[in-house]
Design a protein around this motif. Structure first.
Motif, short mmCIF file in Angstrom:
data_model
loop_
_atom_site.label_atom_id
_atom_site.label_comp_id
_atom_site.label_asym_id
_atom_site.label_seq_id
_atom_site.Cartn_x
_atom_site.Cartn_y
_atom_site.Cartn_z
N ASP A 119 5.21 -10.79 1.82
CA ASP A 119 5.77 -11.49 2.73
C ASP A 119 7.42 -11.79 2.01
O ASP A 119 8.41 -11.94 2.69
CB ASP A 119 5.43 -12.56 3.38
N LEU A 120 7.16 -12.27 0.78
CA LEU A 120 8.29 -12.62 -0.11
C LEU A 120 9.54 -11.29 -0.03
O LEU A 120 10.65 -11.77 -0.23
CB LEU A 120 7.96 -12.84 -1.52
N LEU A 121 9.05 -10.29 -0.24
CA LEU A 121 9.95 -9.11 -0.22
C LEU A 121 10.17 -8.30 1.21
O LEU A 121 9.25 -8.52 1.78
CB LEU A 121 9.68 -8.09 -1.33
N THR A 122 11.17 -7.63 1.23
CA THR A 122 11.45 -6.77 2.56
C THR A 122 11.79 -5.71 2.17
O THR A 122 10.89 -4.73 2.36
CB THR A 122 12.35 -7.81 3.53
N ASN A 123 13.15 -5.23 2.18
CA ASN A 123 13.43 -3.84 1.89
C ASN A 123 12.76 -3.16 0.72
O ASN A 123 12.76 -2.16 0.60
CB ASN A 123 14.96 -3.77 1.60
N ASP A 124 12.39 -4.04 -0.29
CA ASP A 124 11.78 -3.43 -1.58
C ASP A 124 10.42 -2.76 -1.24
O ASP A 124 10.13 -1.99 -2.13
CB ASP A 124 11.40 -4.68 -2.67
N TRP A 125 9.81 -3.11 -0.10
CA TRP A 125 8.73 -2.39 -0.12
C TRP A 125 8.84 -1.26 0.64
O TRP A 125 8.02 -0.14 0.80
CB TRP A 125 7.71 -3.40 1.06
N ARG A 126 9.87 -1.04 1.47
CA ARG A 126 10.10 0.17 2.39
C ARG A 126 10.24 1.42 1.66
O ARG A 126 10.83 1.60 0.32
CB ARG A 126 11.59 -0.06 3.07
N ARG A 127 9.34 2.36 2.11
CA ARG A 127 8.93 3.69 1.62
C ARG A 127 8.40 3.63 0.12
O ARG A 127 8.46 4.62 -0.65
CB ARG A 127 10.18 4.80 1.68
N LYS A 128 8.00 2.72 -0.39
CA LYS A 128 7.20 2.43 -1.62
C LYS A 128 5.90 3.03 -1.65
O LYS A 128 5.18 2.74 -0.99
CB LYS A 128 7.37 0.84 -2.16
N PRO A 129 5.80 4.06 -2.41
CA PRO A 129 4.38 4.40 -2.61
C PRO A 129 3.41 3.53 -2.97
O PRO A 129 3.59 3.11 -4.17
CB PRO A 129 4.37 5.66 -3.55
N VAL A 130 2.31 3.24 -2.12
CA VAL A 130 1.38 2.14 -2.64
C VAL A 130 0.10 2.48 -2.52
O VAL A 130 -0.49 3.01 -1.37
CB VAL A 130 1.60 0.78 -1.63
N ALA A 131 -0.83 2.61 -3.44
CA ALA A 131 -2.20 2.99 -3.40
C ALA A 131 -3.07 1.69 -3.62
O ALA A 131 -2.66 0.56 -4.45
CB ALA A 131 -2.73 3.94 -4.70
N ILE A 132 -4.16 1.73 -2.88
CA ILE A 132 -4.88 0.27 -2.72
C ILE A 132 -6.45 0.48 -3.44
O ILE A 132 -7.02 1.59 -2.95
CB ILE A 132 -4.96 0.02 -1.35
N ASN A 145 -3.90 10.70 -9.01
CA ASN A 145 -3.10 11.97 -8.77
C ASN A 145 -2.61 11.67 -7.35
O ASN A 145 -1.39 12.31 -7.08
CB ASN A 145 -4.16 13.20 -8.82
N GLU A 146 -3.19 11.40 -6.21
CA GLU A 146 -2.84 11.31 -4.94
C GLU A 146 -1.30 10.12 -4.91
O GLU A 146 -0.62 10.74 -4.25
CB GLU A 146 -3.85 10.59 -4.13
N LEU A 147 -1.47 9.25 -5.58
CA LEU A 147 -0.24 8.34 -5.87
C LEU A 147 0.81 9.17 -6.72
O LEU A 147 1.91 8.81 -5.92
CB LEU A 147 -0.71 7.16 -6.84
N LEU A 148 0.84 9.72 -7.60
CA LEU A 148 1.55 10.86 -8.49
C LEU A 148 2.31 11.46 -7.56
O LEU A 148 3.44 11.99 -7.50
CB LEU A 148 0.99 11.49 -9.67
N TRP A 149 1.25 12.29 -6.66
CA TRP A 149 1.87 13.45 -5.73
C TRP A 149 2.80 12.65 -4.82
O TRP A 149 4.04 13.17 -4.45
CB TRP A 149 0.66 13.72 -4.87
N CYS A 150 2.53 11.45 -4.35
CA CYS A 150 3.32 10.58 -3.27
C CYS A 150 4.68 10.13 -4.07
O CYS A 150 5.79 10.46 -3.50
CB CYS A 150 2.74 9.41 -2.73
N ILE A 151 4.71 9.93 -5.24
CA ILE A 151 5.72 9.41 -6.08
C ILE A 151 6.77 10.89 -6.26
O ILE A 151 7.91 10.46 -6.22
CB ILE A 151 5.43 8.94 -7.44
N LYS A 152 6.05 11.81 -6.37
CA LYS A 152 6.89 12.98 -6.86
C LYS A 152 7.56 13.40 -5.41
O LYS A 152 8.84 13.78 -5.39
CB LYS A 152 5.94 14.11 -7.13
N ALA A 153 6.71 13.29 -4.47
CA ALA A 153 7.29 13.75 -3.05
C ALA A 153 8.44 12.87 -2.52
O ALA A 153 9.53 13.30 -2.19
CB ALA A 153 6.33 13.62 -1.90
#
Ligand code: FMN
Length: 187
Positions: free
Chosen positions: A96-109, A172-180
């Motif tokens: 909740d602290l951040l707003t735009n910084d999360w936008r389109r950020k690849p996040v793996a859980i 690898n899935e995260l890396l693919w998203c980072i590359k894309a």
């Protein structure tokens, strides 16, 4: 090389999910997959959220440090425990602290529990919150059941072969998203 930030979300004294954050950092670095840094919410020790960073008149240096690291990360891994079927308040605090910084950020859980189900009940609520804040959640999972048996306190896996194989698929899935992501217009 991409840079990945790992949020270790548990601030509980005697926590065990931090072991998974230690493991993932080492796994990534040893294979030169990316640079990896842990943002340990226990060390940041943030107060309970009272306003978004953009509206804070004189933000705490720790908040600015955290925000800068999320902003510059090409990908984020969240290691979260499951508490009563949800994710901990410490994690909601920083989402909740951040707003735009999360936008389109690849996040793996990665979800963690000391029971048999690997915190799989928490995945829906954290996914929904991240979707609401417009992060790009990676369609891969790294659930860790029985965490204190699965990893030593230094993050060494009890079953390296199986754990490493699962971790590689996850990263690898995260890396693919980072590359894309890097190939697209970020605006
Ligand atoms: C307040 C609280 C609620 C919990 N609720 C659950 C739960 O719903 N499901 C589960 O599998 N484990 C639950 N646990 C156990 C955690 O999975 C366990 O503590 C695990 O090690 C991950 O959290 P940690 O990093 O804080 O240690 C709960 C623990 C606490 C402290």
């Amino acid at each position: 090389m991409p840079n990945i930030t790992i949020i270790s979300a548990s601030v509980r004294r005697g926590r065990n999910s931090h072991r998974v954050a230690l493991y993932l950092k080492r796994f990534i670095e040893e294979r030169n997959l990316a640079t990896a840094e842990i943002l340990d919410l226990q060390s940041f020790n943030f107060p309970v959220f009272d306003e978004r960073l953009q509206y804070l008149p004189s933000p705490d240096p720790g908040v600015l440090d955290f925000a800068g690291k999320i902003r510059s990360a090409e990908g984020v891994i969240i290691v979260t425990p499951e508490y009563n079927g949800g994710y901990p308040a410490s994690l909601k605090n920083v989402i909740d602290l951040l707003t735009n910084d999360w936008r389109r950020k690849p996040v793996a859980i990665s979800t963690v529990s000391d029971g048999s189900f690997g915190g799989t009940q928490v995945i829906t609520s954290i996914q929904f919150t991240l979707w609401k804040i417009k992060a790009w959640t990676v369609p891969a999972m790294f659930p860790v059941p029985k965490v204190s048996e699965a990893f030593s306190s230094e993050g060494i896996p009890a079953d390296p072969e199986t754990t490493d194989k699962r971790a590689l698929g996850f990263i690898n899935e995260l890396l693919w998203c980072i590359k894309a992501h890097s190939m697209m217009d970020k605006n």
